[in-house]
Write an enzyme that holds these catalytic residues in place. Structure first.
Site, PDB file in Angstrom:
ATOM      1  N   SER A   1       0.809  -1.216   0.000  1.00  0.00           N
ATOM      2  CA  SER A   1       0.000   0.000   0.000  1.00  0.00           C
ATOM      3  C   SER A   1       0.846   1.271   0.000  1.00  0.00           C
ATOM      4  O   SER A   1       1.619   1.493  -0.919  1.00  0.00           O
ATOM      5  CB  SER A   1      -0.950  -0.043   1.197  1.00  0.00           C
ATOM      6  OG  SER A   1      -1.866   1.011   1.115  1.00  0.00           O
ATOM      7  N   HIS A   2       0.731   2.064   1.047  1.00  0.00           N
ATOM      8  CA  HIS A   2       1.379   3.381   1.103  1.00  0.00           C
ATOM      9  C   HIS A   2       2.770   3.305   1.734  1.00  0.00           C
ATOM     10  O   HIS A   2       3.408   4.328   1.912  1.00  0.00           O
ATOM     11  CB  HIS A   2       0.496   4.319   1.914  1.00  0.00           C
ATOM     12  CG  HIS A   2       0.086   3.684   3.222  1.00  0.00           C
ATOM     13  ND1 HIS A   2      -0.868   2.683   3.276  1.00  0.00           N
ATOM     14  CD2 HIS A   2       0.524   3.851   4.470  1.00  0.00           C
ATOM     15  CE1 HIS A   2      -0.994   2.284   4.531  1.00  0.00           C
ATOM     16  NE2 HIS A   2      -0.161   2.973   5.277  1.00  0.00           N
TER      17      HIS A   2
ATOM     18  N   LYS B   1      -1.695 -10.081  -0.349  1.00  0.00           N
ATOM     19  CA  LYS B   1      -2.955 -10.446   0.297  1.00  0.00           C
ATOM     20  C   LYS B   1      -3.841 -11.194  -0.685  1.00  0.00           C
ATOM     21  O   LYS B   1      -3.661 -11.100  -1.904  1.00  0.00           O
ATOM     22  CB  LYS B   1      -3.674  -9.206   0.828  1.00  0.00           C
ATOM     23  CG  LYS B   1      -4.228  -8.279  -0.229  1.00  0.00           C
ATOM     24  CD  LYS B   1      -5.110  -7.230   0.448  1.00  0.00           C
ATOM     25  CE  LYS B   1      -5.658  -6.244  -0.557  1.00  0.00           C
ATOM     26  NZ  LYS B   1      -6.598  -5.305   0.042  1.00  0.00           N
TER      27      LYS B   1
ATOM     28  N   ASP C   1      -2.316   6.529  -3.474  1.00  0.00           N
ATOM     29  CA  ASP C   1      -1.164   5.913  -2.807  1.00  0.00           C
ATOM     30  C   ASP C   1      -0.528   4.813  -3.654  1.00  0.00           C
ATOM     31  O   ASP C   1      -0.864   4.636  -4.826  1.00  0.00           O
ATOM     32  CB  ASP C   1      -1.585   5.365  -1.438  1.00  0.00           C
ATOM     33  CG  ASP C   1      -2.463   4.132  -1.555  1.00  0.00           C
ATOM     34  OD1 ASP C   1      -3.214   4.046  -2.546  1.00  0.00           O
ATOM     35  OD2 ASP C   1      -2.398   3.255  -0.678  1.00  0.00           O
TER      36      ASP C   1
ATOM     37  N   ASP D   1      -0.775   1.588  -4.043  1.00  0.00           N
ATOM     38  CA  ASP D   1      -1.579   0.601  -4.770  1.00  0.00           C
ATOM     39  C   ASP D   1      -2.898   1.164  -5.286  1.00  0.00           C
ATOM     40  O   ASP D   1      -3.739   0.410  -5.788  1.00  0.00           O
ATOM     41  CB  ASP D   1      -1.834  -0.630  -3.893  1.00  0.00           C
ATOM     42  CG  ASP D   1      -2.612  -0.300  -2.648  1.00  0.00           C
ATOM     43  OD1 ASP D   1      -2.488   0.838  -2.150  1.00  0.00           O
ATOM     44  OD2 ASP D   1      -3.366  -1.162  -2.159  1.00  0.00           O
TER      45      ASP D   1
ATOM     46  N   ASP E   1      -5.553   2.667  -3.839  1.00  0.00           N
ATOM     47  CA  ASP E   1      -6.862   2.598  -3.185  1.00  0.00           C
ATOM     48  C   ASP E   1      -7.184   3.833  -2.345  1.00  0.00           C
ATOM     49  O   ASP E   1      -8.340   4.073  -2.024  1.00  0.00           O
ATOM     50  CB  ASP E   1      -7.029   1.293  -2.376  1.00  0.00           C
ATOM     51  CG  ASP E   1      -5.946   1.084  -1.343  1.00  0.00           C
ATOM     52  OD1 ASP E   1      -5.044   1.935  -1.237  1.00  0.00           O
ATOM     53  OD2 ASP E   1      -6.006   0.050  -0.638  1.00  0.00           O
ATOM     54  N   ARG E   2      -6.155   4.613  -1.987  1.00  0.00           N
ATOM     55  CA  ARG E   2      -6.436   5.809  -1.175  1.00  0.00           C
ATOM     56  C   ARG E   2      -6.603   7.039  -2.051  1.00  0.00           C
ATOM     57  O   ARG E   2      -6.161   7.052  -3.198  1.00  0.00           O
ATOM     58  CB  ARG E   2      -5.285   6.060  -0.204  1.00  0.00           C
ATOM     59  CG  ARG E   2      -5.149   4.976   0.819  1.00  0.00           C
ATOM     60  CD  ARG E   2      -4.121   5.343   1.858  1.00  0.00           C
ATOM     61  NE  ARG E   2      -4.133   4.326   2.891  1.00  0.00           N
ATOM     62  CZ  ARG E   2      -3.639   4.474   4.094  1.00  0.00           C
ATOM     63  NH1 ARG E   2      -3.063   5.604   4.433  1.00  0.00           N
ATOM     64  NH2 ARG E   2      -3.705   3.496   4.971  1.00  0.00           N
TER      65      ARG E   2
ATOM     66  N   GLU F   1     -13.131   5.513   5.145  1.00  0.00           N
ATOM     67  CA  GLU F   1     -12.313   5.536   6.341  1.00  0.00           C
ATOM     68  C   GLU F   1     -11.599   6.881   6.406  1.00  0.00           C
ATOM     69  O   GLU F   1     -11.287   7.474   5.368  1.00  0.00           O
ATOM     70  CB  GLU F   1     -11.253   4.443   6.280  1.00  0.00           C
ATOM     71  CG  GLU F   1     -11.808   3.042   6.294  1.00  0.00           C
ATOM     72  CD  GLU F   1     -10.689   2.033   6.556  1.00  0.00           C
ATOM     73  OE1 GLU F   1     -10.490   1.707   7.728  1.00  0.00           O
ATOM     74  OE2 GLU F   1     -10.019   1.618   5.608  1.00  0.00           O
TER      75      GLU F   1
ATOM     76  N   SER G   1      -8.694   7.362   6.941  1.00  0.00           N
ATOM     77  CA  SER G   1      -7.335   7.222   6.424  1.00  0.00           C
ATOM     78  C   SER G   1      -7.292   7.362   4.908  1.00  0.00           C
ATOM     79  O   SER G   1      -6.511   6.707   4.246  1.00  0.00           O
ATOM     80  CB  SER G   1      -6.793   5.860   6.827  1.00  0.00           C
ATOM     81  OG  SER G   1      -7.696   4.842   6.421  1.00  0.00           O
TER      82      SER G   1
ATOM     83  N   LYS H   1     -11.397   0.040  -1.450  1.00  0.00           N
ATOM     84  CA  LYS H   1     -11.483   1.485  -1.605  1.00  0.00           C
ATOM     85  C   LYS H   1     -10.805   1.853  -2.912  1.00  0.00           C
ATOM     86  O   LYS H   1     -10.004   1.073  -3.434  1.00  0.00           O
ATOM     87  CB  LYS H   1     -10.859   2.195  -0.415  1.00  0.00           C
ATOM     88  CG  LYS H   1      -9.437   1.802  -0.112  1.00  0.00           C
ATOM     89  CD  LYS H   1      -9.055   2.273   1.278  1.00  0.00           C
ATOM     90  CE  LYS H   1      -7.663   1.797   1.621  1.00  0.00           C
ATOM     91  NZ  LYS H   1      -7.551   1.277   2.974  1.00  0.00           N
TER      92      LYS H   1
END
Ligand code: G1P
Ligand code: ZN
Length: 545
Positions: A115-116, A128, A279, A281, A283-284, A365, A367, A378
């Protein structure tokens, strides 16, 4: 030739909220990856075996992504999968992987990302498993995977050569077909169905400007294709748009520290109409209007209030879900819309059941994660497109949308203070010290504020009745203000303490305050209750959002 290779359990294999995350050095040494992948296959293998099933594989392009994908492909073939779909160049953003799994009715997918977290030889790596609904595996599945890692004795692989991931096409590996697919195509088609691309093209044609910072991570190819090529945003709209194995040495976390360049641009006289970032990957999301940062909790609430302006949500939303530490701004919108707002533990996987059961349309979220029922992750680019769609229809600036929102619903001032890489024992002791005070706080007053809830948040899933305990210590006051303490589940060195602070302000004359000033009393109180400075030895947080 298919081989059964001996291995032995390794310590530290328990998947956290987003799968298994480790330093690359740990991942690359020993059998972390084969042990984890074999354990996933063993834990999720259906009665009839894996024969003929489809597995989706892709990652965020970080260091070790390509090697890991080759290992996964060989192991998938040896374990009997019928087909692997892999993104060209090993690339699939996390939401795009979710989309591909759903679109192609795959059995599931392995997503390679941390991720980030930073990448590169000294950075982090992660993996995952997402199931057939496209979402992160539920806790009972990650527990089963973990159980397999504790007793593993062998894994299955083949000695076939590496697949060429650079070229779109199909290859056979031990009777399994490997399809190298365009990582953007399915996702782009989905976005076209959700949003009014004609209106967005007109928006950009009218001179609307966007700065999208892909942070040298996975969203670059998606952003170039969608914002610039499809919607006609000016070349240069996408910054840092080439995925790099080390993210250009930066930390691909779209917050006010790591996306500072974008933030400074948005606060300058040269600011475009909208600033956004995603980010590692994809998703953010970070949303910044000209001169105004939109807190993720507010963004969720504002998108929920305006979602009906986009074709996909024109009939209205059926419900909202937010993680417990996310502010109550979305609750006010849900109330006005007459739909439920669910409060779940931190982590996207808790939204899966609600989405699958059709109980909620939007989730988010604090975040920087926002999403909907279109996939089971997300989705950063989706959030930017929904904001664009809202701005295109309302013909207003981000700041106008935000101020009108607060005037109608009130403003939930909100901040998160992170103390990163804190000594683990000190962090545990801090949490225990707060937990020990909770029983006496409920019903008492703190600084003259009546406390209505003081507990360790526990969640009863309304769909499968599973219970998740110890999801954060919260102190909720009578006026809805809150202090929440949590230890991060995604950090890879030491402990990260997160302190979430919130206060509701109904008076529109007080909606333009500086967030930290508006929350100063509660910030001081949070330190007094937990002894943060004294226990962590830190005078200030590492990151303030
Ligand atoms: C963090 C965020 C959480 C998010 C997760 C994965 O987890 O706080 O909301 O779901 O990353 O992106 P944490 O480090 O707090 O456990
Ligand atoms: Zn992410």
């Amino acid at each position: 030739m298919i081989q059964t290779l001996p291995t032995a359990p390794i310590a530290g294999m328990k998947p956290g909220t987003s799968g298994l995350r480790k330093k690359v050095t740990e991942f690359a040494a020993g059998n972390y990856l084969p042990n984890f992948v074999q354990s996933v296959f063993d834990a999720v293998r259906p009665q009839g075996g894996l024969g003929g099933l489809t597995l989706v594989v892709g990652g965020d392009g970080r260091y070790y992504n390509l090697q890991a994908i080759q290992t996964v492909i060989r192991m998938a073939a040896a374990n009997g999968f019928g087909r692997v779909l892999v993104g060209q160049g090993g690339i699939l953003s996390t939401p795009a992987a979710s989309c591909v799994i759903r679109q192609h009715h795959a059995f599931g997918g392995l997503i390679l990302s941390a991720s980030h977290n930073p990448g590169g030889p000294d950075g982090d790596f992660g993996i995952k498993f997402n199931g057939a609904n496209g979402g992160p595996a539920a806790e009972k599945v990650t527990d089963a995977i973990y159980a397999c890692t504790l007793k593993i004795t062998a894994y299955r692989s083949t000695d076939t050569p590496d697949i060429d991931l650079g070229r779109i096409g199909t290859t056979q590996v031990e009777g399994m077909s490997v399809h190298v697919i365009d990582p953007v195509a399915d996702y782009l088609a989905l976005m076209r169905r959700l949003f009014d691309f004609d209106a967005l093209q007109r928006l950009f044609a009218s001179g609307f400007t966007l700065a999208f910072d892909a942070m040298h991570a996975v969203t670059g190819p998606y952003a170039h294709a969608i914002f610039e090529r499809e919607l006609g945003a000016a070349p240069g709209t996408v910054r840092h748009g080439t995925p790099l194995p080390d993210f250009g040495g930066h930390h691909p976390d779209p917050n006010l520290v790591h996306a500072r360049e974008l933030y400074d641009l948005m606060m300058s006289p040269q600011a475009p109409d909208l600033g956004a970032a995603s980010d590692g990957d994809g998703d953010r999301n970070l949303i910044i209007g000209r001169g105004l940062f939109v807190a993720p909790s507010d963004s969720l609430a504002m998108l929920a209030a305006n979602a009906h302006l986009a074709p996909a949500y024109a009939k209205g939303i059926v419900g909202i879900a937010r993680s417990m530490p996310t502010s109550g701004a979305a609750d006010r919108v849900a109330q006005a819309l007459g739909v439920p707002c669910y409060e779940t533990p931190t982590g996207w996987k808790f939204f899966g059941n609600l989405l699958d059961a059709g109980k909620v349309t939007l989730c988010g979220e604090e975040s920087a994660g926002t999403g909907s029922d279109h996939v089971r992750e997300k989705d950063g680019i989706w959030a930017v497109l929904l904001w664009l769609n809202v701005l295109a229809v309302r013909r207003q600036s981000v700041a106008q949308v935000a101020h009108e929102h607060w005037a109608r619903y009130g403003r939930n001032y909100y901040t998160r203070h992170d103390y990163e890489d804190v000594d683990s024992a000190a962090a545990q002791a801090l949490m225990q010290a707060v937990a020990a005070q909770l029983p006496t706080l409920a019903g008492a007053t703190l600084d003259g504020r009546p406390v209505v809830i003081a507990d360790d948040f526990s969640y009863l899933d309304p769909i499968d009745a599973s219970v998740s305990k110890h999801q954060g210590l919260r102190i909720v006051f009578a006026d809805g203000s809150r202090i929440v303490y949590r230890l991060s589940g995604t950090g890879t060195s030491g402990a990260t303490l997160r302190v979430y602070i919130e206060r509701f302000e109904g008076d529109a004359a007080r909606h333009g305050l500086d967030t930290q000033e508006a929350l100063a009393d509660l910030i001081a109180l949070a330190d007094r209750v937990a002894g943060i400075r004294q226990r962590t030895g830190r005078e200030v947080p590492s990151v303030i959002t």
